[in-house]
Design a protein around this motif. Structure first.
Motif, PDB file in Angstrom:
ATOM      1  N   ALA A 123      18.924 -70.604  91.142  1.00 48.64           N
ATOM      2  CA  ALA A 123      18.438 -71.807  91.914  1.00 48.64           C
ATOM      3  C   ALA A 123      17.992 -70.962  93.196  1.00 48.64           C
ATOM      4  O   ALA A 123      17.239 -71.435  93.982  1.00 48.64           O
ATOM      5  CB  ALA A 123      19.181 -72.820  92.276  1.00 48.64           C
ATOM      6  N   THR A 124      18.551 -69.818  93.474  1.00 46.95           N
ATOM      7  CA  THR A 124      18.158 -68.811  94.612  1.00 46.95           C
ATOM      8  C   THR A 124      16.770 -68.214  94.364  1.00 46.95           C
ATOM      9  O   THR A 124      16.185 -67.638  95.512  1.00 46.95           O
ATOM     10  CB  THR A 124      19.210 -68.019  94.781  1.00 46.95           C
ATOM     11  N   LEU A 125      16.132 -68.506  93.299  1.00 48.71           N
ATOM     12  CA  LEU A 125      14.841 -67.954  93.026  1.00 48.71           C
ATOM     13  C   LEU A 125      13.892 -68.008  94.126  1.00 48.71           C
ATOM     14  O   LEU A 125      12.971 -67.204  94.436  1.00 48.71           O
ATOM     15  CB  LEU A 125      14.363 -68.302  91.847  1.00 48.71           C
ATOM     16  N   PRO A 126      13.698 -69.503  94.368  1.00 46.47           N
ATOM     17  CA  PRO A 126      12.415 -69.767  95.547  1.00 46.47           C
ATOM     18  C   PRO A 126      12.943 -68.936  96.666  1.00 46.47           C
ATOM     19  O   PRO A 126      11.891 -68.553  97.373  1.00 46.47           O
ATOM     20  CB  PRO A 126      12.865 -71.430  95.508  1.00 46.47           C
ATOM     21  N   ASN A 127      14.177 -68.757  97.220  1.00 46.97           N
ATOM     22  CA  ASN A 127      14.402 -67.950  98.294  1.00 46.97           C
ATOM     23  C   ASN A 127      14.051 -66.551  98.102  1.00 46.97           C
ATOM     24  O   ASN A 127      13.527 -66.036  99.023  1.00 46.97           O
ATOM     25  CB  ASN A 127      16.017 -68.214  98.553  1.00 46.97           C
ATOM     26  N   GLN A 128      14.286 -66.113  97.115  1.00 49.72           N
ATOM     27  CA  GLN A 128      13.912 -64.737  96.893  1.00 49.72           C
ATOM     28  C   GLN A 128      12.256 -64.687  96.784  1.00 49.72           C
ATOM     29  O   GLN A 128      11.823 -63.518  97.426  1.00 49.72           O
ATOM     30  CB  GLN A 128      14.141 -64.369  95.309  1.00 49.72           C
ATOM     31  N   VAL A 129      11.603 -65.591  96.280  1.00 50.78           N
ATOM     32  CA  VAL A 129      10.205 -65.520  96.108  1.00 50.78           C
ATOM     33  C   VAL A 129       9.606 -65.482  97.576  1.00 50.78           C
ATOM     34  O   VAL A 129       8.713 -64.905  97.845  1.00 50.78           O
ATOM     35  CB  VAL A 129       9.445 -66.695  95.293  1.00 50.78           C
TER      36      VAL A 129
END
Lengths: 366, 382
Positions: free
Chosen positions: B37-43
């Motif tokens: 779920a932290t992917l968007p933050n990474q992107v």
């Protein structure tokens, strides 16, 4: 008619110059000022002028791209909705060839009748390729000259030849704020040699005062650079007074005009104007636009001059050109047989050959 | 198990960093939690580091609002504009009447996010007496950018491809006409399959509200009638809140936006605003009651900028690419010689190293063509 009084200085009896605020009577257009204008001319010519003026006929041609407020301008000029602005319906394609539409109205004011014919040119300059879009207009103007000429050369001709010649062409320049477009220059170059042209900056409410002035200067520069002589032409100023008056006008041409045919209440007064969310643009307010200058020029001060120049210069020029064309033909009994009018009436006679003759007596229909 | 842990353990846990503590807590609470779920933050972090780019084209006879070239669109982004940019519209100095393509690039930063904004200006459009095909230089430019991207994408080194494709074209319609003029229709039909067109009504301060409404309706009807595909705002998701949906509806109903351009700051009601000063009042550019500038800015930048880029990449560019490849294969069947398959547009002569790269690229393309040929054969056999 009262005998003309000789006044020591002709200037005092001049109609008010465009600079002075015109009479603000509601509904008053100023048509009867033409009598004053005729009087002035008669005084200069030095003989008594007995006029039984019944109807003054004036023809105007309004031209410019669609949407620049030509129809509204005519309504504003006459404060009456005599000209319904017609939008082409969605199903109707834009006319491929330019078609001219004329409307004639007789307007009366203080015993003076004005028969005004306004010719509109819808579709001018609207196509993708506007090459030669001025041809139908030139053809129309020369056609009117031809018609008058044919009447004039008859053996038994009418006392008052019906005058359908175009006296003034008002050209609406779109308010780009930059300079004249190639289309404008091409058109004005051709037309200024055939008819009196008065360019105006249309829809001037989209330009601020500074932009307007800068635009005006650039247009004046372009007109000079391309040798386009618009009305009032410098070479036709008769005397020093004319020159002074006309110089003032020339300095302000093209007038920045706004047209409106709706009335609104401003400070308790009913004015013609356009109501926007940030204010009301008053058409007759000199601080807002120069419509009063245009109206004064066209009606109150130079109406007769426009007709005279059309008759004495432009028409004569056309006549000389046509007579020269028919020079090769054998003469008929007693008068010149004119060659049939060329199919292409767009040929312009060339630079003005006929100079203004101060003592020309004009006894045609005034 | 943890409930049986000694109080000392719990103290130790509290002294640990909040992150590991949170992670531990999460782990304890939900063993199914993976953490993507932290992917968007990474992107988000990566994108911010990389920065964005956006190419905006400005076209139309009325695109040159008094104030100079390119300044107005830059103002949309509140970008600084140097006054050293030469004024391009001195007609006295212009010799030929052809349409020019002028590019200005500006780097802007806001809250740590970098944007490289390129504005493509088209002075001279619709200006001549004969405007037949006056949009050809513009379509050629757009095609050129697609072609450049296609070459880069098909090439060997794809690390730093520069995306110069035009993401959005703001087309200015004259407020003085009674709708679309033939040159407007011609332009939009030539470009609607290549670029996202956003029609705007220029110089809206010369129209009263009733006239603006009528003109917008007429333009919408004519766009439908002539079959022009302008940029469509995407539908908002059903789970968005009512406010957002209402905003979205208003946005769609206001199209085409009626805008006013101004680079001057004036005093209005004691405040300094961007506007135009007339004798009868002051027009404020950022006042929603006066014009749709704010709506345009919100649409262009705040809500739909990425969608514009996506549509350019996924629709317009893919169409171009498919068309290109089709041409390649049809050329192959006609012509057995292995010529360069990409439609040729003039490029500068390359140096030796680039020559080598080009040769290698051509080899690769030849292999691709052979594959396509085989596939076609297979399809025909079936």
């Amino acid at each position: 008619m009262d005998p003309l009084r000789w006044s020591p200085s002709p200037c005092t009896s001049r109609p008010p110059s465009p600079r002075t605020p015109p009479c603000e009577m509601l509904g008053h257009v100023g048509i009867e000022a033409v009598l004053e204008q005729l009087k002035i001319k008669a005084m200069k010519m030095g003989f008594e002028f007995n006029i039984m003026v019944v109807v003054i006929a004036v023809i105007w041609l309004l031209t410019g791209q669609s949407g620049l407020g030509k129809s509204t301008m005519v309504n504003t000029l006459f404060k009456s909705k005599m000209w319904k602005s017609t939008l082409p319906g969605l199903g109707v394609p834009m006319p491929q060839t330019l078609q001219l539409q004329s409307v004639t109205h007789i307007i009366e004011e203080n015993g003076v009748k004005l028969k005004l014919t306004v010719t509109d040119t819808p579709g001018f300059g609207d196509q993708i390729n506007n090459d030669k879009c001025w041809d139908p207009i030139l053809g129309y103007i020369n056609g009117q000259y031809e018609r008058y000429l044919q009447e004039e050369i008859l053996i038994t001709r009418q006392r008052h030849i019906p005058d359908t010649r175009v006296h003034c062409c008002v050209y609406f320049v779109p308010p780009t704020g930059h300079c004249l477009r190639p289309l404008d220059i091409e058109f004005l170059q051709r037309l200024c040699r055939t008819v009196n042209v008065v360019p105006v900056i249309a829809r001037a409410d989209s330009l601020t005062i500074e932009e307007r002035e800068a635009f005006r200067r650039r247009i004046q520069h372009d007109l000079r650079a391309h040798c386009i002589e618009v009305y009032p032409q410098k070479c036709f100023d008769e005397d020093i007074n004319d020159r002074i008056l006309n110089s003032k006008i020339r300095d302000r041409i093209p007038f920045a005009v706004v047209g409106a045919d709706q009335e609104h209440l401003v400070n308790g007064r009913c004015v013609l104007g356009r109501k926007t969310k940030w204010g009301i643009i008053e058409v007759e307010n000199m601080a807002h636009c120069e419509f009063p200058l245009l109206r004064d020029l066209l009606i109150r001060s130079h109406l007769q001059d426009l007709k005279d120049i059309t008759h004495n210069v432009h028409y004569e020029n056309y006549r000389v050109f046509r007579l020269n064309q028919s020079h090769a033909l054998p003469r008929g009994p007693g008068w010149v047989n004119l060659a049939p009018a060329p199919a292409d009436l767009t040929a312009t006679p060339g630079p003005w050959k006929v100079r203004w003759q101060a003592h020309d007596s004009s006894d045609e229909e005034c | 198990m943890d409930s049986l842990a000694a109080p000392q353990d719990r103290l130790v846990e509290q002294l640990l960093s909040p992150r590991t503590q949170a992670q531990r807590r999460l782990k304890d609470v939900d063993k199914q939690y993976v953490g993507f779920a932290t992917l968007p933050n990474q992107v988000h972090r990566k994108s911010v580091k990389k920065g964005f780019d956006f190419t905006l084209m400005v076209a139309g006879e009325w695109a040159w609002l008094p104030g100079g070239a390119g300044q107005w669109p830059a103002r949309l982004f509140m970008a600084p504009w140097t006054d050293s940019t030469p004024s391009l519209y001195l007609w006295v100095e212009r010799i030929n009447q052809t349409v020019e393509i002028l590019k200005h690039t500006v780097d802007i930063e806001e809250k740590g996010v970098k944007l490289k904004l390129t504005i493509v200006d088209t002075p001279g459009f619709g200006d001549a007496v004969n405007n037949s095909e006056c949009w050809k230089p513009i379509t050629d430019y757009v095609d050129q950018q697609f072609e450049q991207y296609f070459r880069d994408e098909s090439g060997l080194n794809r690390k730093n491809i520069q995306d110069n494709r035009v993401h959005c074209c703001l087309y200015f319609i004259s407020p003085f006409g009674h709708g679309l003029r033939p040159v407007d229709v011609g332009f939009m039909k030539a470009l609607h399959e290549k670029v996202n067109i956003v029609p705007l009504i220029a110089k809206a301060d010369c129209l009263v509200p009733g006239e603006i409404r009528k003109l917008k309706e007429r333009i919408r009807e004519e766009i439908d009638k002539f079959g022009i595909h302008v940029y469509q705002f995407p539908e908002c998701d059903s789970d968005e809140d009512e406010d957002f949906k209402q905003q979205d509806r208003e946005l769609k109903e206001s199209a085409p936006f009626a805008v006013i351009g101004s680079n001057t700051v004036v005093e209005a009601k004691g405040q300094r605003v961007r506007g135009r000063l007339y004798p009868w009042g002051i027009v404020e550019v950022e006042n929603q009651a006066h014009c749709d500038f704010v709506k345009l800015r919100n649409m262009l930048i705040r809500t739909h900028m990425h969608d514009l880029k996506d549509v350019t990449c996924d629709v317009h560019y893919e169409n171009y690419r498919a068309h290109c490849i089709q041409q390649m294969t049809s050329k192959l069947t006609q012509d057995s010689r292995m010529e360069s398959p990409i439609p040729i547009l003039p490029l500068p002569t390359p140096d030796a190293e680039t020559e080598k790269l080009i040769r290698m690229k051509d080899e690769e393309l030849r292999r691709m063509q052979e594959m396509l040929q085989k596939m076609k054969q297979q399809m025909q056999d079936q």
